[in-house]
Each structure stands twice: as structure tokens, then as C-alpha cells.
Enzyme design. Structure first.
Site, PDB file in Angstrom:
ATOM      1  N   ASP A 138      -4.091  28.255 -50.722  1.00  0.00           N
ATOM      2  CA  ASP A 138      -5.249  28.979 -49.896  1.00  0.00           C
ATOM      3  C   ASP A 138      -6.181  30.081 -50.663  1.00  0.00           C
ATOM      4  O   ASP A 138      -7.112  29.191 -51.168  1.00  0.00           O
ATOM      5  CB  ASP A 138      -5.054  29.387 -48.878  1.00  0.00           C
ATOM      6  CG  ASP A 138      -4.157  28.486 -47.501  1.00  0.00           C
ATOM      7  OD1 ASP A 138      -4.577  27.305 -48.259  1.00  0.00           O
ATOM      8  OD2 ASP A 138      -3.237  28.923 -47.349  1.00  0.00           O
ATOM      9  N   GLY A 140      15.026  20.624 -49.215  1.00  0.00           N
ATOM     10  CA  GLY A 140      13.931  19.507 -49.320  1.00  0.00           C
ATOM     11  C   GLY A 140      13.505  19.237 -51.259  1.00  0.00           C
ATOM     12  O   GLY A 140      12.577  18.764 -51.640  1.00  0.00           O
ATOM     13  N   HIS A 193      -2.235  29.627 -42.466  1.00  0.00           N
ATOM     14  CA  HIS A 193      -2.523  28.338 -43.059  1.00  0.00           C
ATOM     15  C   HIS A 193      -2.487  27.272 -42.443  1.00  0.00           C
ATOM     16  O   HIS A 193      -2.007  26.654 -42.059  1.00  0.00           O
ATOM     17  CB  HIS A 193      -1.437  28.186 -44.571  1.00  0.00           C
ATOM     18  CG  HIS A 193      -1.344  27.195 -44.961  1.00  0.00           C
ATOM     19  ND1 HIS A 193      -1.664  27.248 -45.523  1.00  0.00           N
ATOM     20  CD2 HIS A 193      -0.508  26.290 -45.144  1.00  0.00           C
ATOM     21  CE1 HIS A 193      -1.761  25.934 -46.872  1.00  0.00           C
ATOM     22  NE2 HIS A 193      -0.644  25.239 -46.430  1.00  0.00           N
ATOM     23  N   ARG A 219      -6.699  27.704 -53.781  1.00  0.00           N
ATOM     24  CA  ARG A 219      -8.359  27.145 -54.064  1.00  0.00           C
ATOM     25  C   ARG A 219      -9.808  27.954 -53.943  1.00  0.00           C
ATOM     26  O   ARG A 219     -10.920  27.266 -53.789  1.00  0.00           O
ATOM     27  CB  ARG A 219      -7.845  26.700 -52.696  1.00  0.00           C
ATOM     28  CG  ARG A 219      -7.175  25.365 -52.534  1.00  0.00           C
ATOM     29  CD  ARG A 219      -6.455  24.619 -51.297  1.00  0.00           C
ATOM     30  NE  ARG A 219      -5.534  23.384 -51.224  1.00  0.00           N
ATOM     31  CZ  ARG A 219      -5.130  23.036 -50.218  1.00  0.00           C
ATOM     32  NH1 ARG A 219      -4.604  23.530 -49.049  1.00  0.00           N
ATOM     33  NH2 ARG A 219      -4.173  22.396 -50.369  1.00  0.00           N
TER      34      ARG A 219
END
Ligand SMILES: NC(=O)C1=CN([C@@H]2O[C@H](COP(=O)(O)OP(=O)(O)OC[C@H]3O[C@@H](n4cnc5c(N)ncnc54)[C@H](O)[C@@H]3O)[C@@H](O)[C@H]2O)C=CC1
Ligand SMILES: O=C([O-])CC(=O)C(=O)O
Length: 328
Positions: free
Chosen positions: A162, A12, A190, A165
Site C-alpha cells: 500500500d 505458500g 490492509h 502504491r
């Protein structure tokens, strides 16, 4: 330059996370400022993304990164993953507003069967794999199960965003520096069911749980804020988080490769049965890293509230796992 270059495959590569990730890998932020790298970049065999990838590579060239020894573009995982020492599997469809990540399994799951098989066939026998593409835990599980000749422990899913955060929310709540937070973790998937757990966390040696001392805030503000942060970013930005996701991928791989000096971080890893999580479940755990290996922090007390949260996120992962049996 004394160190042997390592091969890093990134899928990607022309996507939004790719654009925030590749330059940092090539500059040495992931594996160290003394580690030469070879980038093997994969995009779908479609004119638009392949052309965009060429453009990104032109920009990387224009940075004249001293650590970048070689860089190649690929449209086939069998060439992209050849002899790869590290593989960052980012390429897959992101969600849009109003979707949950698990809904992406139908479009993304099959990517990880094919890429797991390709890693199995051609990557270094010691390749370390990070799955970023959503739903990350179950995609990592698919890749791991599709690569039976590689060590299962070398397949990991990204829970680090996560974790970061959660750290940032705690720093804001306590008014303390994010860098001083230790022993934080995020259990499970997740997804909004993840369980960010600061019961063991300390700042300057003092208990964060005691500092905050507010279970109502934990259950009704902190957990939903961390759990739904991805959706909040999509709502605000119109597309899903990219620079923070790339940053978390760098953190995950750097810590795995270079060690954490005893500090806890969160990684999605295949369970070995720890904390009652069934073996092979790709689950967020607290780990420390040393000499290129991670180790689960064991022996933590799981109270009733935490067990309930862990059960919810585990049940969701078991459901996702059952839903992809046909891909394995
Ligand atoms: N685990 C985490 O914490 C996070 C995960 N994500 C996930 O990361 C993934 C990528 O996100 P973005 O870069 O924003 O998406 P994007 O759409 O900007 O880029 C994805 C790229 O992957 C390419 N691609 C698709 N299938 C591929 C394949 N089979 N092989 C190689 N390349 C392929 C596409 O052509 C596209 O260029 C999404 O699934 C997103 O939900 C995003 C943020 C955080
Ligand atoms: O929410 C999304 O779809 C992207 C992601 O995984 C995140 O930002 O945590």
C-alpha cells in the site's frame, strides 16, 4: 564467506507470490549480498503443491545462487520453522473477483493459529515474522497471540504494498521521481479502509501536500485508487497481485533487517498505544528502522479528516479482531 547463514522460512512457497519471492531472497536482495541464507519452504501436505514446490526448488537449484547454503521442503510447520530467524507467512487462500479480503478470515484464520503455535515452539527466540496472507493484519494478530513466548513486536503485517502504491500514485501526480518521496505513510488495515497519508510527505524537501494542493483529489481519487488497487489488479489480471506483493515483502524485510537510514516506511505492527490505537492492534504506522528494530514515528499531528479515516480503519480491525476470538 564470513557471515553466519540465517534461516528463512517461507510458507505458500509453491504459490504465485512464492514464485516471485524465493529467487530474490536467494539472490541476496532481501538481506544483503553478503548474507548467506538457508531456505525452509512450507507447502500444504498435498501431492500437487508438494510436487510444484519440488519444481520451484529445481529452478532455484538451476540458478546456482552463491548465497544459498541449503534449501529444504516441508509439509509441517514444526519442521519448516525450526530455528527460523525470519518467517514470511504467505501461504493462504487469495481472494477472487468481487470478494473483500476480510471474507478470507473464515478460510485463512486458522492457518495462523497453527503457524503461530509452531513458531512459538520451534523458531529462533528472535524470529522476525512478516504476515502477507490476507487479511494480513488480523492474521498477524492471530499468529502473535498464538505465540506467547515470542516477542509480540516481532510479528508484523504487510502494509508495504500500500505504501509503495501510494508513492507511485504521488510520483505520477506530481511528475517527480518516486525515489525522492520521503515521509509518506499508510495508517491502519490492509483493506480499502487504509488511510494513505501524504500530509507530511516531501519531495526534495518541498511539501507534497502543498505541491498537490487538492483535497478533492486526495479524498476522491488518491485514497480510493490506493485502497482499491488490489481489486483493480484482480479485475485486470484475473488473479491477485504477486510480483508487486513479493517486492513489497522484500522491501519490508530488508528495511527491518538492514535499516532505513532515517527514512520513513510503513509497517503493520502491534500498537503500543501510540496515536490512541489500542495496544496490540496490528496497525499500519510510519516507522524508521535501525539495528534490526523498528520505531514508530511519534508526535505527528492528526487533523480532523485524518482522525476520521483512522477511526474507520481501526473500527474495521476491531471488528475483525472480535470475529477471530474463537481462534485464540
Ligand atoms: N498483504 C498483502 O499486501 C498481500 C497479500 N496477498 C495474499 O497473499 C496470500 C497468497 O497469495 P498467492 O501467493 O497469490 O496465492 P496462491 O494461491 O498462488 O498461493 C498460496 C499457496 O499457499 C499454499 N498454502 C495454503 N495454505 C497453506 C498452509 N497452511 N501452509 C503452507 N502453505 C499453504 C497453497 O498451497 C498455495 O500454494 C493470499 O492470502 C493473498 O490474498 C496477496 C497480495 C498482497
Ligand atoms: O487484493 C488482494 O486480494 C491482494 C492484495 O492484498 C493486494 O493486492 O493488495
Amino acid at each position: 564467506m564470513s557471515k553466519k547463514p540465517v534461516r528463512i522460512a517461507v510458507t505458500g512457497a509453491a504459490g504465485q507470490i512464492g514464485y516471485a519471492l524465493l529467487f530474490r531472497i536467494a539472490s541476496g536482495e532481501m538481506l544483503g549480498k553478503d548474507q548467506p541464507v538457508i531456505l525452509q519452504l512450507l507447502e500444504v501436505p498435498v501431492e500437487g503443491p508438494q510436487k510444484a514446490l519440488k519444481g520451484v526448488m529445481m529452478e532455484i537449484d538451476d540458478c546456482a545462487f552463491p548465497l544459498l547454503v541449503e534449501m529444504t521442503a516441508h509439509s509441517d510447520p514444526m519442521t519448516a520453522f525450526k530455528d527460523a530467524d525470519y518467517a514470511l507467512l504467505v501461504g493462504s487462500r487469495p481472494r477472487g473477483p468481487g470478494m473483500e479480503r476480510a471474507e478470507l478470515l473464515a478460510v485463512n484464520g486458522a492457518i495462523f493459529t497453527a503457524q503461530g503455535k509452531a513458531l512459538n515452539a520451534v523458531a529462533s527466540r528472535d524470529v522476525r515474522v512478516l504476515v502477507v496472507g490476507n487479511p494480513a493484519n488480523t492474521n498477524a494478530y492471530i499468529a502473535m497471540k498464538s505465540a506467547p513466548d515470542l516477542p509480540a513486536k516481532n510479528f508484523t503485517a504487510m502494509l508495504r504494498l500500500d505504501h509503495n502504491r501510494a508513492a507511485s500514485q504521488i510520483a505520477a501526480k506530481t511528475g517527480k521521481a518516486v525515489a525522492d518521496i520521503e515521509k509518506l505513510t499508510v495508517w491502519g488495515n490492509h483493506s480499502p479502509t487504509m488511510y494513505a497519508d501524504y500530509r507530511f510527505a516531501t519531495i526534495g524537501g518541498e511539501s507534497v501536500a502543498q505541491m498537490i494542493n487538492d483535497q478533492e483529489w486526495n479524498a476522491n481519487v488518491f485514497l480510493p485508487t490506493v485502497g482499491k488497487r488490489g481489486a483493480a489488479i484482480i479485475e485486470a489480471r484475473g488473479s491477485s497481485s504477486a510480483a508487486s506483493a513479493a517486492n513489497a515483502a522484500i522491501d519490508h524485510m530488508r528495511d527491518w533487517a538492514l535499516g532505513t537510514n532515517g527514512k520513513w516506511v510503513t509497517m503493520g505492527i502491534p500498537s503500543g498505544g501510540e496515536y490512541g490505537i489500542p495496544a496490540e492492534t496490528m496497525f499500519g504506522f510510519p516507522v524508521t528502522c535501525e539495528n534490526g528494530e523498528y520505531k514508530i514515528v511519534e508526535g505527528l499531528e492528526i487533523d480532523a479528516f485524518s482522525q476520521e479515516r483512522i477511526n474507520i480503519t481501526l473500527a474495521e480491525l476491531e471488528g475483525e479482531k472480535a470475529g477471530v476470538a474463537h481462534l485464540l
